[in-house]
Design an enzyme around this catalytic site. Structure first.
Site, PDB file in Angstrom:
ATOM      1  N   ILE A  89       0.842  -1.194   0.000  1.00  0.00           N
ATOM      2  CA  ILE A  89       0.000   0.000   0.000  1.00  0.00           C
ATOM      3  C   ILE A  89       0.879   1.246   0.000  1.00  0.00           C
ATOM      4  O   ILE A  89       1.790   1.368   0.823  1.00  0.00           O
ATOM      5  CB  ILE A  89      -0.911   0.023   1.254  1.00  0.00           C
ATOM      6  CG1 ILE A  89      -1.756  -1.247   1.316  1.00  0.00           C
ATOM      7  CG2 ILE A  89      -1.793   1.279   1.262  1.00  0.00           C
ATOM      8  CD1 ILE A  89      -2.426  -1.478   2.657  1.00  0.00           C
ATOM      9  N   CYS A  90       0.596   2.166  -0.907  1.00  0.00           N
ATOM     10  CA  CYS A  90       1.300   3.446  -0.944  1.00  0.00           C
ATOM     11  C   CYS A  90       0.454   4.460  -0.174  1.00  0.00           C
ATOM     12  O   CYS A  90      -0.555   4.942  -0.670  1.00  0.00           O
ATOM     13  CB  CYS A  90       1.504   3.911  -2.383  1.00  0.00           C
ATOM     14  SG  CYS A  90       2.379   5.481  -2.481  1.00  0.00           S
TER      15      CYS A  90
END
Length: 157
Positions: A89-90
């Site tokens: 996840i960014c």
């Protein structure tokens, strides 16, 4: 390490106490390791993820809460800020904007908010990001809805 263990036990007690307070998040600690958690989060309403239940895996470092947990989707999701294969996840709070004030529960909240408001300018999933950046919101939503149905909804029958 003792401080991080104490903090995680405190969060565990908090989660047990507030189970009914947040029906969108179900946070569970691994029975044999306080540094491993999983979460089930509900896809936010009025998004292509609505109706889906997504599983997250948390690997909490021994320096927690001074360092952020590593969080990834175990459930496949079509989203610009989530790597399609690894589930990485960014999200700024999981990297450079981390603060010890965040809890595992509030990280789940932030991920739900990210699901509702994708950031196509920093994509980990370029196909998804490109659809949004080119203005093809319908294309993005139909792909996201399809993957939600395939991966995050209970099978009927």
């Amino acid at each position: 390490m003792q401080a991080s263990r104490a903090r995680l036990f405190k969060e565990y007690k908090e989660v047990q106490r507030e189970k009914a307070a947040d029906p969108d998040i179900q946070l569970v600690c691994d029975d044999s390791n306080i540094f491993k958690w999983t979460a089930l989060i509900k896809g936010p309403s009025e998004t292509p993820y609505e109706g889906g239940v997504f599983q997250l895996a948390f690997a909490v470092p021994e320096q927690y809460p001074l360092q952020p947990p590593q969080v990834r989707f175990l459930t496949k999701i079509f989203h610009p800020n989530v790597h399609f294969k690894t589930g990485e996840i960014c999200l700024d709070i999981l990297k450079n904007a981390w603060s010890p004030a965040w809890t595992l529960q509030s990280v789940c909240r932030a991920i739900i908010a990210l699901m509702a408001h994708p950031e196509p300018d920093s994509p980990l999933n370029c196909d998804s990001g490109n659809l949004l950046r080119s203005g093809d919101v319908r294309g993005y939503q139909s792909m996201a809805r399809m993957y939600t149905r395939l991966a995050a909804m209970p099978k009927k029958g």
